[in-house]
Design a protein around this motif. Structure first.
Motif, short mmCIF file in Angstrom:
data_model
loop_
_atom_site.label_atom_id
_atom_site.label_comp_id
_atom_site.label_asym_id
_atom_site.label_seq_id
_atom_site.Cartn_x
_atom_site.Cartn_y
_atom_site.Cartn_z
N ASN A 148 0.81 -1.22 0.00
CA ASN A 148 0.00 0.00 0.00
C ASN A 148 0.85 1.28 0.00
O ASN A 148 0.38 2.34 0.37
N VAL A 149 2.11 1.16 -0.40
CA VAL A 149 2.97 2.34 -0.48
C VAL A 149 3.52 2.49 -1.89
O VAL A 149 4.07 1.53 -2.44
N SER A 150 3.34 3.68 -2.47
CA SER A 150 4.01 4.00 -3.72
C SER A 150 5.07 5.03 -3.43
O SER A 150 4.96 5.78 -2.47
N SER A 151 6.08 5.06 -4.27
CA SER A 151 7.07 6.13 -4.13
C SER A 151 7.12 6.89 -5.44
O SER A 151 6.78 6.38 -6.49
N LYS A 190 4.20 0.38 -6.19
CA LYS A 190 4.87 0.80 -7.43
C LYS A 190 5.75 2.02 -7.20
O LYS A 190 5.48 2.84 -6.34
N MET A 191 6.78 2.10 -8.03
CA MET A 191 7.67 3.25 -7.99
C MET A 191 7.43 4.10 -9.22
O MET A 191 7.36 3.57 -10.34
N TYR A 192 7.27 5.38 -9.01
CA TYR A 192 7.01 6.27 -10.15
C TYR A 192 8.11 7.29 -10.27
O TYR A 192 8.77 7.66 -9.29
N LYS A 193 8.27 7.77 -11.50
CA LYS A 193 9.26 8.80 -11.73
C LYS A 193 8.72 9.74 -12.80
O LYS A 193 8.26 9.28 -13.84
#
Lengths: 368, 310, 324
Positions: C127-130, C278-281
């Motif tokens: 439940n954590v995205s960065s 998920k990791m976003y950029k």
């Protein structure tokens, strides 16, 4: 009657400050009554809220108790912020070096490391005053700056989480410190942890130190009348140094507790000290002086101040008012409460002969 | 690097140090005045912040920099009046009430900024005021005589305050009540009135320091002073309560800051040590005091409220 | 007593199942909370995320709560916990210093979606995205243009502390400047503070004295540096938000963060029942980083062209920026 007036007058001062705060809230379009209900409800209205308040009060109490000792020796310690940082850094280094030790050993070790780090930083200012006549107000303010830069240096260098380097994100923080160093939670599902007990013990210990030991007597004597102490064979430089060392040790323990009792269980910097200390190094001075420089009275004083901070944050979330309002309101409350002291004295004097308490403030300190 | 370039860099560094020293100097002079009369004010930073915001907002509205300075001073005077009332009439503990003033100024200046300005908007700062003839001098001209008017005001205040403190009756009164208010009182000096005036003027200078900062930078934002007021208090102790000493302290602190910046710019200090280098102003200020090791004594009545016959 | 609890939970269950709000969950306003270290209108880091949510608010009903100015990390942790407890759907911890706390808090609230940045670590939690910004890309483009503009062959950077997003931007800028002109003197000054505006101003002056005729800088204290550059009419490149308002005469271009690009993805995932992991950029290619030019600044066509070429090169992958 005496205790009633002692209580009611500062409370009136707080109410007056809150009324001004209410006007400010109104001008920002928030309902002051529901705002204040939120504020005090969050801080004292439930066991959970009280647990938050207690945790928030720990650094305030510890720094405050340290201030009690320093000010009684007539030493003005404005270096709480730096001493907290240095204590936390040494404690963190110990936890990083011995992650595998069992809790029963590691927790006392990190707390002692915190005390040593803070005491070291405090005693620098003490030695500068005692042996080089450098005002502790100057040195403690300057040493705060040094401590902050030292923290930044270590947290982005030697002590940084290796994962941050590997990821390339470079957040200046340590890794999650050993779970063995986590301060045990006292109430299931709440924030209150062992730090509360430590802080209370330190407060009681400081009381005994000041009034039940020869060392405490010497500290107070130096603060009360340095010339007379000198004639009595008490070393003023030595006691000035130890007063700042004690004061720094308490702040250092506060720093260590902030790290090992925090949500994150690691040390992180945003470039300044406030992000870490929450200004407890300054607010602790207020706590101590409101408590009449008495370690035991510092307990309710710290709880009040801590509750105010917890409530203020809750108010900010509930009413969406800027946190700046809360800081300004805190300032008003402090000013009004210290000013109300005058009216308290007047009321008490008009009723009866003043009772001089042997534990009253030193003449060399701040009162006449 | 040829010689003329090196000279130019040194000149620029010293000029930079003088600019950095200015807000410290103004605030320290004010604090020194108050302390000389026996009153400690830990709220300097809060007063500076309110002065800074007031000046900034005034300039934003009127585009007149001098109105800005006046508002900064005015806010300082008002807070000074209030501070004098609570510390002198109500005899509030000076250390704590000063911290209260600091917190109030820190929060209030930010709150007012958010309510009345919101997004930072620039104002046009003072242009450098070249002193005729002197500014044309080689080296010294650029170093000392091409600053904004605030810098000249600040440094001109040093001899003015020295003169007032040491050559006028008013100055004598201030020093007397800071050392021995009972004796001064018995000689007919009004302790109350003298302390009131010293505190009010001192806070006015703190307000001016904030105004000078905001106008020099052409901007306001939350916590613009970045705890400069506390450093200013420290510098009062460095300067042993004398205007000249306070000036030397401010210059030491400002110049070391400027030298460190210049060294970083040229890579003399490696980037990995930039935080360590940032400690230099604080450490050198302490060391300078250790080396000089003056045997000075603080005003004997500092922080002690005066009660007649008490 | 036990029995009573059982009845109570059964009643609750029935209520939840029957309640129309559960059925209409997708239609109700999304509750989003932002916790951020500086003011929400700071023309910098905090404003960028608030603007991101506000851009989404145009198309979708969002109930937004903002706790800004939260530079005390423990206070931020308390706010994160409180918003999660109050049933907010998405809690944005907008500060890399908040991550350590979030890692410990998020597991207690599996039904709440959390996102934090700038970072690239979800702690392996579902439940954590960065999210992070490829600020090295914008920095590179700015560096190319700055070097192309410089007549004296010197550019200067004012930085806070050599960490995180600031370091990324500064390194990108230097890399770009060197790529444009291998002989450029690109000097970097980390002043050691995020908040010392006066020192930042003097750092800019030190750069100018040392022969820099184009400047840039990052973090909230650069407002001082911009003022100093403006007094000497030295061109400035901005980052984190469009800084044109701060000095219309000298701001050439700004790297602007459009967080709505990834916030839209996070919210779309939430609609589909995915709460994180998920990791976003944001970067130039996905439109999350935009170079906004100041139309009032008369920019040499060749300089702009060099910048546009750098943008195109980064987008198609022929130019590599950053550390990896």
């Amino acid at each position: 009657m005496k205790s009633f007036i002692s209580l009611i007058i500062p409370l009136c001062a707080v109410l007056l400050a809150l009324m001004i705060g209410a006007i400010m809230l109104l001008s920002l379009g928030a309902n002051p009554i529901s705002g204040y209900v939120t504020m005090f409800g969050a801080a004292f209205g439930s066991l959970e809220g009280f647990s938050e308040t207690a945790v928030k009060s720990i650094p305030l109490l510890l720094v405050g108790v340290g201030i009690c000792i320093a000010f009684r020796a007539n030493v003005i310690n404005i270096g709480g912020e730096g001493q907290m940082v240095m204590g936390a850094l040494l404690a963190t280094a110990v936890a990083l070096a011995f992650p595998g030790l069992p809790s029963l050993m590691l927790i006392p070790m990190v707390l002692i490391a915190g005390a040593v780090g803070g005491a070291f930083w405090g005693s620098i200012a003490g030695a500068l005053k005692a042996y080089f006549n450098v005002s502790e107000i100057l040195s403690t303010i300057m040493l705060n700056i040094v401590a902050v830069q030292f923290m930044n240096f270590l947290l982005r260098g030697f002590m940084i989480d290796p994962a941050e380097v590997a990821r390339g994100t470079g957040i200046p923080q340590t890794m999650r410190l050993s779970e063995n160093a986590d301060l045990p939670i006292l109430l299931e599902g709440m924030r209150m942890h062992l730090g509360v007990v430590v802080a209370l013990l330190v407060a009681v210990g400081a009381y005994f130190l000041l009034w039940r030991t020869a060392m405490g007597y010497r500290l107070r004597a130096v603060g009360y009348n340095p010339d007379a102490s000198r004639y009595a064979g008490i070393s003023v430089p030595k006691n000035v140094t130890s007063a700042l060392a004690f004061s720094g040790a308490m702040a250092g323990i506060a720093g260590a507790i902030l790290v090992f009792g925090s949500e994150s269980h690691r040390m992180v910097t945003d470039g300044g000290s406030t992000g870490f200390t929450g200004s407890a190094g300054f607010n602790g001075i207020v706590v101590a002086l409101l408590a009449g420089l008495h370690p035991i009275w510092s307990i309710p004083s710290a709880l009040l101040f801590g509750g105010m901070l917890v409530g203020a944050n809750a108010l900010q979330r509930a009413a969406q008012v800027p946190s700046a309002l809360i800081i300004a309101l805190n300032g008003l409350i402090v000013v009004f409460v210290v000013s109300s002291e005058y009216f308290k004295q007047r009321f008490l004097e008009s009723g009866r002969v003043d009772i001089v308490d042997e534990e009253d403030t030193p003449a060399g300190g701040s009162h006449e | 690097m040829n010689d003329s370039f090196a000279v130019m860099i040194i000149v620029a560094t010293i000029a930079s140090g003088i600019r950095l020293a200015t807000p410290f100097l103004l605030a320290s002079l004010g604090e020194a005045l108050g302390q000389r009369s026996g009153v400690l004010n830990l709220g300097v930073d809060g007063v500076m912040l309110l002065g800074a915001f007031g000046a900034y907002y005034m300039v934003l509205q009127t585009n007149n920099l001098y109105y800005g300075l006046l508002v900064g001073i005015g806010l300082g005077l008002i807070i000074g009046l209030f501070y004098a009332f609570i510390t002198l009439n109500l005899r509030a503990e000076q250390g704590v009430s000063g911290i209260g003033i600091y917190l109030f100024g820190l929060g209030m200046s930010d709150l007012l900024f958010q309510k009345f300005v919101g997004t930072p908007r620039p104002i046009l700062p003072f242009m450098p005021l070249d002193i005729p003839v002197l500014s044309g001098l080689p080296i010294v001209g650029e170093m000392l005589f091409q600053h904004s008017i605030i810098v000249y005001i600040a440094f001109a205040l040093v001899p003015v305050m020295s003169f007032v403190l040491h050559r006028t009756t008013y100055g004598l009164n201030i020093r007397a009540i800071g050392e021995n208010p009972e004796a001064a009182d018995s000689l007919g000096v009004s302790v109350m009135a003298t302390r009131y005036s010293a505190i009010i003027i001192g806070n006015g200078l703190a307000g001016l320091a904030g105004a000078a900062l905001a106008i020099e930078l052409g901007i306001f934002q939350q916590n613009l002073t970045n705890a400069m007021g506390f450093i200013a208090i420290a510098l009062v102790y460095f300067g042993a309560w004398s205007p000249k000493g306070v000036m030397i302290g401010s210059l030491v602190f400002g110049l070391v800051q400027a030298i460190v910046l210049q060294c970083k710019t040229f890579g003399v200090i490696p980037r990995s040590a930039s935080d360590l280098a940032a400690m230099a102003p604080a450490i050198i200020t302490i060391l300078a005091l250790v080396v000089v090791a003056k045997r000075f004594k603080q005003p004997a009545a500092l922080t002690k409220p005066y009660v007649r016959g008490g | 007593m036990k029995k009573f609890n059982l009845y109570l939970s059964a009643a609750f269950l029935a209520l939840i199942l029957l309640s129309p709000s559960a059925l209409l969950a997708s239609g109700k306003a999304l509750k989003v909370a932002i916790i951020a270290p500086s003011a929400q209108n700071d023309l910098a880091f905090t404003q960028s995320i608030v603007d991101g949510i506000k851009a989404i608010q145009k198309d979708r009903e969002i109930e937004l709560a903002i706790t800004d100015g939260t530079f005390v990390v423990e206070d931020a942790a308390a706010a994160i916990r409180d918003y999660a407890k109050k049933g907010f759907d998405l809690v944005l911890a907008h500060g890399s210093q908040y991550g350590g706390s979030l890692k410990e808090i998020a597991p207690d609230f599996p039904d709440t979606a959390f996102a934090w940045g700038t970072s690239a670590d979800t702690f392996g939690l579902a439940n954590v995205s960065s999210y992070e910004a490829a600020s090295d890309e914008g920095g590179y483009v700015m560096g190319v243009m700055a070097a192309a503009m410089s007549k004296k062959g010197g550019v200067g950077v004012v930085g806070p502390i050599e960490v995180g997003d600031a370091k990324l931007y500064v390194d990108g800028f230097v890399q770009g400047a060197k790529a444009q002109n291998a002989k450029i003197r690109a000097k970097v000054n980390y002043i050691g503070s995020f908040s010392d505006v006066a020192l930042a101003a003097e750092a800019a002056r030190a750069h100018m004295a040392a022969g820099a005729d184009v400047l840039t800088g990052t973090a909230q204290m650069v407002v001082g540096a911009i003022g100093a550059a403006r007094a000497k009419r030295v061109p400035w490149f901005g980052t984190q938000a469009n800084q044109t308002e701060l000095a219309p005469e000298i701001v050439v271009a700004s790297q602007v963060y459009k967080w709505d690009v990834i916030l839209n993805k996070i919210i779309a995932d939430m609609d589909a029942g995915v709460k994180g992991g998920k990791m976003y950029k944001i970067n130039l290619a996905n439109g999350g980083i935009v170079i906004e030019f100041n139309d009032a600044y008369k920019l040499d066509a060749s300089v702009k062209e060099a910048g546009m070429k750098a943008i195109a090169g980064i987008k198609d992958g022929s130019i590599k920026t950053g550390h990896k």
